[in-house]
Scaffold this active site. Structure first.
Site, PDB file in Angstrom:
ATOM      1  N   TYR A  87     -18.725  -5.057  -4.956  1.00  0.00           N
ATOM      2  CA  TYR A  87     -17.966  -4.111  -5.785  1.00  0.00           C
ATOM      3  C   TYR A  87     -18.777  -3.710  -7.019  1.00  0.00           C
ATOM      4  CZ  TYR A  87     -13.731  -5.302  -3.057  1.00  0.00           C
ATOM      5  OH  TYR A  87     -12.816  -5.501  -2.048  1.00  0.00           O
ATOM      6  N   SER A 135      -4.710  -2.486  -0.440  1.00  0.00           N
ATOM      7  CA  SER A 135      -4.135  -1.141  -0.585  1.00  0.00           C
ATOM      8  C   SER A 135      -2.673  -1.075  -0.134  1.00  0.00           C
ATOM      9  CB  SER A 135      -4.983  -0.098   0.149  1.00  0.00           C
ATOM     10  OG  SER A 135      -6.259   0.016  -0.438  1.00  0.00           O
ATOM     11  N   GLY A 139      -4.309  -3.049  -6.930  1.00  0.00           N
ATOM     12  CA  GLY A 139      -5.340  -2.588  -7.856  1.00  0.00           C
ATOM     13  C   GLY A 139      -4.615  -1.918  -9.010  1.00  0.00           C
ATOM     14  N   GLN A 195       0.544  -0.265 -14.985  1.00  0.00           N
ATOM     15  CA  GLN A 195       0.689  -0.290 -13.515  1.00  0.00           C
ATOM     16  C   GLN A 195       0.912  -1.718 -13.035  1.00  0.00           C
ATOM     17  OE1 GLN A 195      -2.963   1.582 -12.234  1.00  0.00           O
ATOM     18  NE2 GLN A 195      -2.166   3.648 -12.523  1.00  0.00           N
TER      19      GLN A 195
HETATM   20  N1  LIG Z   1     -11.309  -6.256   2.118  1.00  0.00           N
HETATM   21  C1  LIG Z   1     -11.533  -4.972   1.988  1.00  0.00           C
HETATM   22  O1  LIG Z   1     -12.283  -4.374   2.753  1.00  0.00           O
HETATM   23  C2  LIG Z   1     -10.859  -4.248   0.863  1.00  0.00           C
HETATM   24  C3  LIG Z   1     -10.890  -2.850   0.793  1.00  0.00           C
HETATM   25  C4  LIG Z   1     -10.231  -2.243  -0.259  1.00  0.00           C
HETATM   26  C5  LIG Z   1      -9.562  -3.012  -1.205  1.00  0.00           C
HETATM   27  N2  LIG Z   1      -9.570  -4.372  -1.126  1.00  0.00           N
HETATM   28  C6  LIG Z   1      -8.906  -5.246  -2.137  1.00  0.00           C
HETATM   29  O2  LIG Z   1      -7.599  -4.793  -2.389  1.00  0.00           O
HETATM   30  C7  LIG Z   1      -7.457  -4.491  -3.774  1.00  0.00           C
HETATM   31  C8  LIG Z   1      -6.444  -3.428  -3.965  1.00  0.00           C
HETATM   32  O3  LIG Z   1      -6.848  -2.199  -3.328  1.00  0.00           O
HETATM   33  P1  LIG Z   1      -6.400  -0.840  -3.941  1.00  0.00           P
HETATM   34  O4  LIG Z   1      -6.904  -0.736  -5.348  1.00  0.00           O
HETATM   35  O5  LIG Z   1      -6.747   0.242  -3.002  1.00  0.00           O
HETATM   36  O6  LIG Z   1      -4.794  -1.079  -3.946  1.00  0.00           O
HETATM   37  P2  LIG Z   1      -3.525  -0.230  -4.260  1.00  0.00           P
HETATM   38  O7  LIG Z   1      -2.666  -1.157  -5.057  1.00  0.00           O
HETATM   39  O8  LIG Z   1      -2.984   0.342  -3.002  1.00  0.00           O
HETATM   40  O9  LIG Z   1      -4.010   0.999  -5.187  1.00  0.00           O
HETATM   41  C9  LIG Z   1      -4.336   0.774  -6.539  1.00  0.00           C
HETATM   42  C10 LIG Z   1      -4.499   2.080  -7.295  1.00  0.00           C
HETATM   43  O10 LIG Z   1      -3.294   2.846  -7.230  1.00  0.00           O
HETATM   44  C11 LIG Z   1      -2.984   3.394  -8.525  1.00  0.00           C
HETATM   45  N3  LIG Z   1      -1.742   2.742  -8.998  1.00  0.00           N
HETATM   46  C12 LIG Z   1      -1.442   1.412  -8.948  1.00  0.00           C
HETATM   47  N4  LIG Z   1      -0.211   1.179  -9.438  1.00  0.00           N
HETATM   48  C13 LIG Z   1       0.290   2.359  -9.800  1.00  0.00           C
HETATM   49  C14 LIG Z   1       1.530   2.733 -10.367  1.00  0.00           C
HETATM   50  N5  LIG Z   1       2.467   1.835 -10.647  1.00  0.00           N
HETATM   51  N6  LIG Z   1       1.741   4.060 -10.619  1.00  0.00           N
HETATM   52  C15 LIG Z   1       0.774   4.986 -10.342  1.00  0.00           C
HETATM   53  N7  LIG Z   1      -0.431   4.674  -9.810  1.00  0.00           N
HETATM   54  C16 LIG Z   1      -0.673   3.374  -9.524  1.00  0.00           C
HETATM   55  C17 LIG Z   1      -4.177   3.041  -9.423  1.00  0.00           C
HETATM   56  O11 LIG Z   1      -5.168   4.050  -9.290  1.00  0.00           O
HETATM   57  P3  LIG Z   1      -5.309   5.303 -10.301  1.00  0.00           P
HETATM   58  O12 LIG Z   1      -4.587   4.981 -11.576  1.00  0.00           O
HETATM   59  O13 LIG Z   1      -6.776   5.440 -10.481  1.00  0.00           O
HETATM   60  O14 LIG Z   1      -4.734   6.466  -9.536  1.00  0.00           O
HETATM   61  C18 LIG Z   1      -4.719   1.786  -8.778  1.00  0.00           C
HETATM   62  O15 LIG Z   1      -6.075   1.520  -9.079  1.00  0.00           O
HETATM   63  C19 LIG Z   1      -8.884  -4.184  -4.215  1.00  0.00           C
HETATM   64  O16 LIG Z   1      -9.080  -4.295  -5.586  1.00  0.00           O
HETATM   65  C20 LIG Z   1      -9.657  -5.229  -3.463  1.00  0.00           C
HETATM   66  O17 LIG Z   1      -9.544  -6.483  -4.102  1.00  0.00           O
HETATM   67  C21 LIG Z   1     -10.199  -4.987  -0.099  1.00  0.00           C
END
Ligand SMILES: NC(=O)c1ccc[n+]([C@@H]2O[C@H](COP(=O)([O-])OP(=O)(O)OC[C@H]3O[C@@H](n4cnc5c(N)ncnc54)[C@H](OP(=O)(O)O)[C@@H]3O)[C@@H](O)[C@H]2O)c1
Length: 332
Positions: free
Chosen positions: A54, A206, A284, A290
C-alpha cells in the site's frame, strides 16, 4: 464494538476493523490519517489491516506511527505480502526469499516485533504452495507472525493449502480476505461453504463498495469533490461500480436505511456482518467522521424481510460469479 473469533482460532477481532489502502501515505495527509486511526481506537476498533504494497510501503509506516504508544496487547495488526514492493524479480510473490524479506520490512515499518495475522495477498502460481506454507510456518515458529491467512484465494486454492498443512503438520490458515458487499457476493457459493466447514473466517474488504453504497454518487452527476472517485489512484479502482444502473439501484436503498434509522454506510456494513462466516468487515475512511458513522453498524441485526427487500432492489446488478475470484496468471 462487538468482537468475533477469527475463523476457528482463539483470536478475537473487532467486528469492524480499519484498513488503510488508498488512503494513508496516498490520498490523505498524515494528520487526517492519524485522526482516522484515533477515531477508530476511540470507537473500540482494535483490528487494523494494511499491506506491504500500500502506497509503495508508506501506508505501513503511517499506521506504525499512528499506533505508536498504544498498548500492543490491545491491538490486532494485520499485514500482507505478494504484490511488488521493489523493482527486483524477487521483490514480489510468495517465495521463501520474498516472504522472509518482506515480513522484516513490515515489522520495521509497523514498529512492532510481530503481526497478529500475515496474509498471502493473492495466490502465487510461480511458487510451490509447500514453499510458501513452510515459510509461513517458520515465521510463526520465530514469533514474527501469530496467525496466517490469505486474500482473494479460490475455494480450491484454500482447500489445497489446508490439505498440505494437515499432511505436513504446518500451521493452518485461519482466514481469507475477499471483497464482499451487497454488490459483490462472489464468495457465497464456494468460498464460504468450504470456509465454514474448515474454520476459516472471512475478513471482508470494501463492504461499502469503496463508498458507492453510501449513495453519495448520483447517476448522471459529477462525483463529490475529494471523494475516491476523484482521486488519482482511487478512481480506477472504484470504476467497476460507477455505472448508472448500479448507482440508480443504490439510490433506491435510501428508504430501506431510513426505515431502519441507520445511515447507508451502516446498512451496507451491517449487511456483510449478517453472514456468520464473516469475522470482520474492514472499513476504509478518508475522514474521522466516516469512521464514527460506520462503526455504528456493529451489532445491528437485519431481519429477513429487510434482506429480501435489498435483494429485490439490487436485482441483477449484484455480481455472484465465483470465477471472479482471480489471482494474476503470472507474477505481477
Ligand atoms: N485484500 C485485498 O486485496 C484488499 C483490496 C482492497 C481493500 N482491502 C482492505 O479493505 C480496506 C477497506 O477497503 P475500502 O477502503 O475499499 O473500503 P470501503 O469501506 O468500502 O470504502 C472506504 C471509502 O469509502 C468512503 N466512505 C467511507 N465511509 C463513508 C461514509 N460514512 N460516508 C461517505 N463516504 C464514506 C471513503 O472514501 P472517500 O471519502 O475518499 O470517498 C473511504 O475511504 C482497505 O483499507 C484494505 O485494508 C483489501
Amino acid at each position: 464494538m462487538e468482537f468475533r473469533h477469527l475463523g476457528r482460532s482463539g483470536l478475537m477481532v473487532s467486528e469492524i476493523s480499519y484498513g488503510n489502502w488508498l488512503t494513508h501515505g496516498s490520498q490523505v495527509e498524515e494528520d487526517a490519517a492519524k485522526k482516522c486511526v484515533k477515531a477508530a481506537l476511540d470507537e473500540g476498533i482494535t483490528t487494523f489491516d494494511t499491506a506491504d504494497v500500500y502506497a509503495g510501503t508508506k501506508a505501513e509506516e503511517v499506521l506504525g506511527r499512528a499506533l505508536n504508544g498504544v498498548r500492543r496487547e490491545s491491538l490486532e495488526i494485520f499485514t500482507k505480502v505478494y504484490w511488488p514492493t521493489g523493482p527486483g524479480r524477487n521483490d514480489r510473490g510468495l517465495s521463501r526469499k520474498h516472504i522472509t524479506e518482506s515480513i522484516n520490512g513490515s515489522l520495521r515499518r509497523l514498529q512492532t516485533d510481530y503481526v497478529d495475522l500475515y496474509q498471502a495477498h493473492r495466490f502465487d502460481v510461480e511458487t510451490p504452495l509447500e514453499e510458501t506454507l513452510k515459510t509461513f510456518d517458520d515465521l510463526v515458529r520465530q514469533g514474527k507472525v501469530l496467525y496466517i491467512g490469505v486474500s482473494e484465494w479460490t475455494a480450491d486454492q484454500i482447500a489445497q493449502a489446508l490439505k498440505i498443512a494437515d499432511e505436513m503438520g504446518f500451521d493452518r490458515l485461519v482466514s481469507n480476505q475477499p471483497q464482499y458487499s451487497m454488490l459483490w457476493r462472489v464468495i457465497e457459493s464456494e468460498v464460504v461453504p468450504l470456509s465454514e466447514k474448515e474454520g476459516v473466517g472471512q475478513i471482508v474488504w470494501s463492504p461499502i463498495g469503496q463508498g458507492v453504497l453510501t449513495g453519495k454518487y448520483v447517476p448522471g452527476q459529477q462525483p463529490p469533490e475529494g471523494s475516491r472517485a476523484t482521486d488519482k489512484s482511487g478512481s480506477a479502482m472504484i470504476s467497476r461500480f460507477m455505472k448508472d444502473d448500479v448507482l440508480a439501484r443504490v439510490q433506491e436503498l435510501k428508504p430501506v436505511a431510513a426505515d431502519l434509522g441507520v445511515s447507508m454506510a451502516q446498512l451496507a456494513i451491517a449487511w456483510v456482518l449478517q453472514n456468520p462466516n464473516v469475522s470482520s468487515a474492514i472499513i476504509g475512511a478518508s475522514r474521522p467522521e466516516q469512521v464514527r458513522d460506520n462503526v455504528k453498524a456493529a451489532g445491528v441485526k437485519l431481519e429477513d424481510g429487510v434482506l429480501q427487500r435489498i435483494d429485490e432492489i439490487l436485482g441483477d446488478v449484484v455480481e455472484r460469479d465465483p470465477s471472479k475470484t482471480v489471482s494474476p496468471r503470472s507474477r505481477p
